[in-house]
Design a protein around this motif. Structure first.
Motif, short mmCIF file in Angstrom:
data_model
loop_
_atom_site.label_atom_id
_atom_site.label_comp_id
_atom_site.label_asym_id
_atom_site.label_seq_id
_atom_site.Cartn_x
_atom_site.Cartn_y
_atom_site.Cartn_z
N GLY A 221 63.03 32.13 22.94
CA GLY A 221 62.52 31.33 21.84
C GLY A 221 61.94 32.18 20.74
O GLY A 221 61.67 33.37 20.90
N CYS A 222 61.74 31.55 19.57
CA CYS A 222 61.20 32.24 18.40
C CYS A 222 60.28 31.27 17.65
O CYS A 222 60.67 30.12 17.41
CB CYS A 222 62.34 32.71 17.50
N PRO A 223 59.09 31.71 17.26
CA PRO A 223 58.15 30.80 16.58
C PRO A 223 58.39 30.68 15.08
O PRO A 223 57.69 29.92 14.40
CB PRO A 223 56.79 31.46 16.85
N TYR A 224 59.36 31.41 14.53
CA TYR A 224 59.58 31.41 13.08
C TYR A 224 60.69 30.44 12.70
O TYR A 224 61.44 29.96 13.56
CB TYR A 224 59.89 32.82 12.61
N ASN A 225 60.78 30.15 11.41
CA ASN A 225 61.72 29.14 10.94
C ASN A 225 62.57 29.67 9.79
O ASN A 225 62.72 28.99 8.77
CB ASN A 225 60.97 27.87 10.52
N CYS A 226 63.14 30.85 9.95
CA CYS A 226 64.02 31.41 8.93
C CYS A 226 65.19 30.45 8.72
O CYS A 226 65.83 30.01 9.68
CB CYS A 226 64.51 32.78 9.36
N LEU A 273 59.28 42.22 19.78
CA LEU A 273 58.12 42.79 19.10
C LEU A 273 57.68 41.88 17.95
O LEU A 273 57.47 42.32 16.83
CB LEU A 273 58.45 44.19 18.57
N GLY A 274 57.56 40.59 18.24
CA GLY A 274 57.20 39.65 17.19
C GLY A 274 55.89 38.93 17.42
O GLY A 274 55.58 37.98 16.70
N TYR A 295 61.67 56.45 30.38
CA TYR A 295 62.73 55.69 29.73
C TYR A 295 62.60 55.72 28.21
O TYR A 295 61.55 56.06 27.66
CB TYR A 295 62.68 54.21 30.18
N VAL A 296 63.68 55.28 27.54
CA VAL A 296 63.63 54.93 26.12
C VAL A 296 64.15 53.50 26.00
O VAL A 296 64.88 53.02 26.87
CB VAL A 296 64.49 55.88 25.25
N TRP A 297 63.77 52.82 24.92
CA TRP A 297 64.16 51.42 24.77
C TRP A 297 64.20 51.01 23.31
O TRP A 297 63.55 51.62 22.45
CB TRP A 297 63.22 50.49 25.56
N ASP A 298 65.02 49.99 23.02
CA ASP A 298 65.14 49.40 21.70
C ASP A 298 64.71 47.95 21.78
O ASP A 298 64.75 47.34 22.86
CB ASP A 298 66.58 49.45 21.19
N ALA A 299 64.33 47.37 20.64
CA ALA A 299 63.90 45.98 20.64
C ALA A 299 64.02 45.37 19.25
O ALA A 299 64.17 46.09 18.26
CB ALA A 299 62.45 45.87 21.13
N THR A 300 63.97 44.05 19.20
CA THR A 300 63.87 43.34 17.92
C THR A 300 62.40 43.23 17.53
O THR A 300 61.51 43.31 18.38
CB THR A 300 64.47 41.94 18.03
N GLY A 301 62.15 43.04 16.25
CA GLY A 301 60.77 42.94 15.80
C GLY A 301 60.66 42.15 14.51
O GLY A 301 61.67 41.78 13.89
N ARG A 302 59.43 41.87 14.10
CA ARG A 302 59.15 41.17 12.85
C ARG A 302 58.42 42.11 11.90
O ARG A 302 57.44 42.77 12.28
CB ARG A 302 58.28 39.95 13.11
N ILE A 303 58.87 42.13 10.66
CA ILE A 303 58.26 43.01 9.67
C ILE A 303 56.81 42.63 9.42
O ILE A 303 55.93 43.50 9.31
CB ILE A 303 59.08 42.98 8.36
#
Length: 911
Positions: A221-226, A273-274, A295-303
């Motif tokens: 889920g995502c709390p934003y409304n783009c 990361l939001g 480890y290393v890792w990637d993720a999505t995030g919010r500016i």
């Protein structure tokens, strides 16, 4: 093509009847147009559903037709041949038509269920589509537990909330639901079993940096409304936003590491990361579990979240192994960002990119062109912002890459609703997705990696036409491709240390490697001749082999060394420190009577070091030190007289290399301790890395069609695809995740091959990204009669390189920051298997000059398939025979200890 169930069905026990097959439809019908990409992210949603069903005792499998490149008829034939009780589809807007055609061709005895974003947005439309005439259930929302209930008995749909079907009598949609069923809509994500990777086509997989990598979901889920995003909160009222516990995430990471050797992870959920509170909680747990070391890792995030984060939190992210963040930047227009509901500004984006890349964290930014109401000036502002962000990152250890998409509306999103409410658009044209080939029939290498994801409804939504939007998209994609290639070439740093016998090369090499490692560099300490059987033969055979034979043995060992150890290490961002290299050949084989021209030619395809160090000192003292150590080579004998000859030759060779444009540092040792010499070399390397990074940034300021390149990751050490529809690629679903593909990075363009071009001296600018060419051109010298020449290339001069084959399009990501290794430098015997598979690494080939050979690089296909050693040995034999003929025609060999032949600076030497 023959369809093999064992090959194309993942996770099922095909020796027993199948309860269900979950089908990820292809983006295009590959029966008619072969798939161009070679890798997509796995369908993790389907993986979760299949795993839970198997956990509950059902025999299920996954057919990822997109990853496998299957067409419609091939997929239909495969499903029908297996006769499973159920077939499930994840429906997305771009694949709805193909999914419907697939369903229409399945046997009537197979019951159908569907889910996904399209199913949620337009359930009535789907239920009334005659191609889904045998559809038994539309599952809206998260499907794990409800799919299992349907597999038990399809009549249970009446009790399941969010499950719809068409009433056979009234032909109207019916929705199930009963008391106590609400838990199905939000399963306990900490209680679900970890995804069984048997159900995924390409996960885990071998990443280009040598790690094994896997994809994970950390939140739902995502709390934003783009307004454009399929994950917008207003379009997903059924979704309960929640995160997995950090302990649960870490447990899955450890399990993947223990069972499959995974040490790199990519979190593909909508917003890992939001949410600052979750970030801090997760990083505290990561720190306690020592994740950053392992480890290393990637993720999505919010500016907006990362913009507000303090420096300590960003430092914590970097320390815990964060490698890359995917950010929805979308536009360079503040007005348009507000219209989208992004809650960010371009200045916030610049700040976040600057702060993250300064910490070595790379960024992938997503952009949309052609958005509704977008003006030409706003589109231009977006293009300028992309170039600005490339420029910001070019001066930082982290990198920035842009992924740009043409706007297309998705049903159920706020933007879709706004377009339909305007009265100017109808649903039919808005759903008319057309695949757009941006590769020119597969010939445009810059567009290959994104080709499968270019869809358009061919409607102009803003001021700029669709044709212009597409042209700007292609322009930016090509610029990104060019930047990634330059960035790949800037990794690693190659240092060689040569000098007379007994001068202290090995001691200084070990000290330098140790000091670089202490400063945070990834270091490989190595030597020539190597410890391989070929190198051992070379080292121990100086009494048995002389002249041309020994020179060829040394060169063959060098090329094997480059292929199997040095190039993979450089491609991994490592500082390679090598005890003896080409300078030693130019001296010792010259002492052995081999002509300098032949030696230059013999080493013409050896990589150009970033720094060549030549240690000099008192010959008598050096010879005594060699005698105390042990004389294992005939070149060590002869006492101080031989030592003086050797020292004089090294001094002369240093001058020749400098005249040829090499970066040569001559260090007079005298009474200095080895540690003091190593300190001098550390300072010299630091200075060159900083200069290289600055020159690279200055030389490649962004223009309308290109972006800057980056300095290597070591400069920072010494001088200091998200799963969402906002990327305008395939959307998040609920029955099966689909995300954008990793772009395959093709092999480097090949320079003109042997005989293709004029004979010109090596240019350091051509071999080292960002380094200016300071070497004066040397006049070409015609070949003498009988002089050995290399065979001309079979490729016509000036002909563009052929598109790479399968070996050169191995799945890989664009280059990114490499993790810092252990402080201890790695000493690996050549008898050990290489830690990096050369088949997946781009060869860093920066050739040495040669008397006849024009600008040459080893073709990546040769490097990847282990052929260079054979080819070089065969070539060396031919060269040796030709050189012998030359000597026979020209007279006796030069006297040992003399500078035989013309100095390299006086005749043409190609790169």
């Amino acid at each position: 093509m023959e369809i093999s169930a064992e090959r194309f069905v993942a996770g099922a026990d095909l020796s027993h009847p199948l309860d269900a097959l979950f089908i990820n439809a292809p983006l295009r019908d590959y029966d008619f147009r072969p798939r161009v990409n070679d890798f997509t992210l796995p369908v993790l949603g389907m993986g979760y559903i299949a795993t839970y069903a198997a956990h509950e005792g059902f025999n299920v499998g996954v057919i990822d037709a997109e990853a496998r490149g299957l067409g419609i008829e091939q997929t239909q034939a495969l499903v029908n041949s297996l006769s499973s009780r159920w077939a499930g589809f994840n429906l997305l807007a771009p694949t709805y038509e193909i999914s419907a055609r697939l369903a229409a061709g399945l046997d009537r005895g197979i019951q159908l269920m569907v889910g996904g974003h399209q199913a949620k947005a337009m359930p009535s439309h789907i239920l009334n589509d005659p191609r889904f005439a045998y559809l038994q259930a539309v599952v809206i929302g998260e499907g794990e537990t409800r799919v299992v209930e349907l597999l038990k008995d399809h009549r249970k749909r009446a009790e399941l909330p969010g499950v719809m079907w068409l009433d056979p009598a009234t032909k109207t949609p019916v929705t199930g639901g009963g008391a106590g069923g609400r838990h199905h809509l939000a399963p306990d994500i900490n209680g679900l079993p970890f995804v069984d990777r048997r159900f995924l086509a390409d996960d885990p997989y071998d990443a280009p940096d040598g790690r094994i990598e896997a994809n994970m979901v950390g939140a739902r889920g995502c709390p934003y409304n783009c307004s454009f995003c399929g994950a917008a909160v207003s379009a997903n009222a059924d979704i309960t936003i929640r995160t997995r516990s950090p302990e649960n995430i870490i447990a899955e990471m450890h399990e993947l590491d223990a069972h499959q050797g995974v040490t790199a992870f990519r979190f593909v959920d909508d917003l890992f990361l939001g949410y600052e509170r979750f970030i801090r909680k997760c990083m505290t747990a990561f720190t306690s579990a020592d994740i950053g070391r392992r480890y290393v890792w990637d993720a999505t995030g919010r500016i907006n979240i990362l913009y507000r984060a303090d420096d300590q939190l960003l430092d914590l992210l970097a320390a815990n192994g964060l490698r890359e963040v995917a950010l929805g930047i979308e536009s360079g227009s503040e007005r348009l960002l507000a219209y989208m509901g992004k809650r960010i500004t371009p200045e916030m984006t610049r700040s976040v990119v600057r702060r993250l890349t300064a910490r070595g964290i790379s960024i992938k930014g997503y952009f949309i062109l052609g958005f509704p109401t977008e003006t030409r000036a706003e589109l231009d502002a977006t293009v300028r912002l992309v170039h600005e962000l490339w420029d910001i990152a070019s001066r930082q250890p982290g990198q920035f890459r842009a992924s740009v998409f043409e706007f297309r509306p998705y049903p159920g999103t706020p933007e879709w609703n706004r377009l339909v409410a305007s009265g100017r658009y109808e649903a039919g044209p808005l759903l008319d997705y057309t695949a757009v080939d941006l590769t020119g029939g597969g010939l445009d290498e810059a567009m290959r990696g994104r080709d499968e994801f270019n869809f358009s409804v061919n409607i102009q939504f803003g001021e700029v036409s669709v044709t212009e939007v597409r042209a700007r998209l292609v322009e930016l994609s090509r610029a990104q491709y060019d930047q990634e290639r330059r960035s790949m070439n800037a990794t690693g740093f190659f240092v060689t240390i040569d000098g007379p016998s007994g001068i202290g090369k090995s001691t200084v090499t070990a000290g330098l490697a140790r000091k670089l490692a202490v400063q945070g560099c990834s270091v490989l300490e190595t030597k020539e001749p190597t410890a391989t059987p070929l190198g051992s033969l070379t080292r121990s055979g100086t009494d048995d082999y002389h002249g041309l034979a020994l020179a060829c043995l040394v060169a063959a060992d060098r090329y094997q060394h480059l292929e199997h150890e040095i190039r993979p290490a450089l491609a991994d961002g490592t500082v390679v420190v090598c005890d003896r290299y080409v300078a030693s050949s130019l001296v010792l084989q010259r002492i052995d009577g081999v002509a300098p021209e032949f030696l230059w030619q013999l080493n013409a395809q050896a990589d150009r070091p970033d720094l060549m160090v030549i240690l000099l000192g008192d010959p008598a003292r050096a010879r005594k030190r060699a005698e105390r150590r042990g004389l294992y080579s005939r070149f060590h004998r002869g006492g101080s007289v031989a030592g003086a000859v050797e020292t004089a030759l090294y001094r002369a060779v240093a001058a020749e290399l400098q005249a040829a444009g090499y970066d040569v540092l001559v260090e007079e040792i005298e009474d200095q301790a080895a540690d003091a010499v190593a300190d001098v070399l550390v300072a010299a390397i630091t200075e060159r890395l900083a200069a290289q990074a600055n020159a690279s940034a200055a030389a490649t300021r962004p223009t309308a069609s290109s972006g800057p390149s980056h300095g290597g990751p070591q400069a920072a050490a010494l001088t200091n695809e998200r799963n969402r529809s906002s990327d305008q690629g395939p959307q998040t679903d609920n029955l099966g995740y689909r995300t954008t593909a990793r772009a395959a990075i093709p092999a480097e363009d090949r320079l003109p091959a042997v005989g293709d071009g004029p004979l010109t001296p090596a240019s350091p600018a051509a071999c080292t990204p960002g380094r200016p060419d300071t070497s004066p051109p040397a006049p070409a010298s015609p070949a003498r009669p009988g002089q050995p020449v290399a065979s001309p290339s079979t490729r016509p001069a000036g002909h563009a390189p052929a598109p790479p084959g399968p070996a050169s399009t191995a799945r890989r990501r664009p280059a990114r920051r490499q993790p810092t290794r252990s402080a201890a430098p790695h000493r690996r015997s050549h008898d050990d298997p290489p830690t990096r598979d050369p088949a997946r690494l781009r060869a860093r080939v920066r050739p040495m000059p040669g008397a006849v050979i024009s600008a040459v690089r080893l073709a990546p296909a040769r490097v990847r398939h282990g052929r260079p050693a054979f080819l070089i040995l065969r070539t060396l034999t031919a060269l040796a025979l030709a050189q012998a003929a030359l000597h026979s025609a020209a007279g006796p060999a030069p006297v040992a200890g003399t500078l035989a032949g013309s100095p390299p600076g006086s005749r043409s030497r190609p790169r």
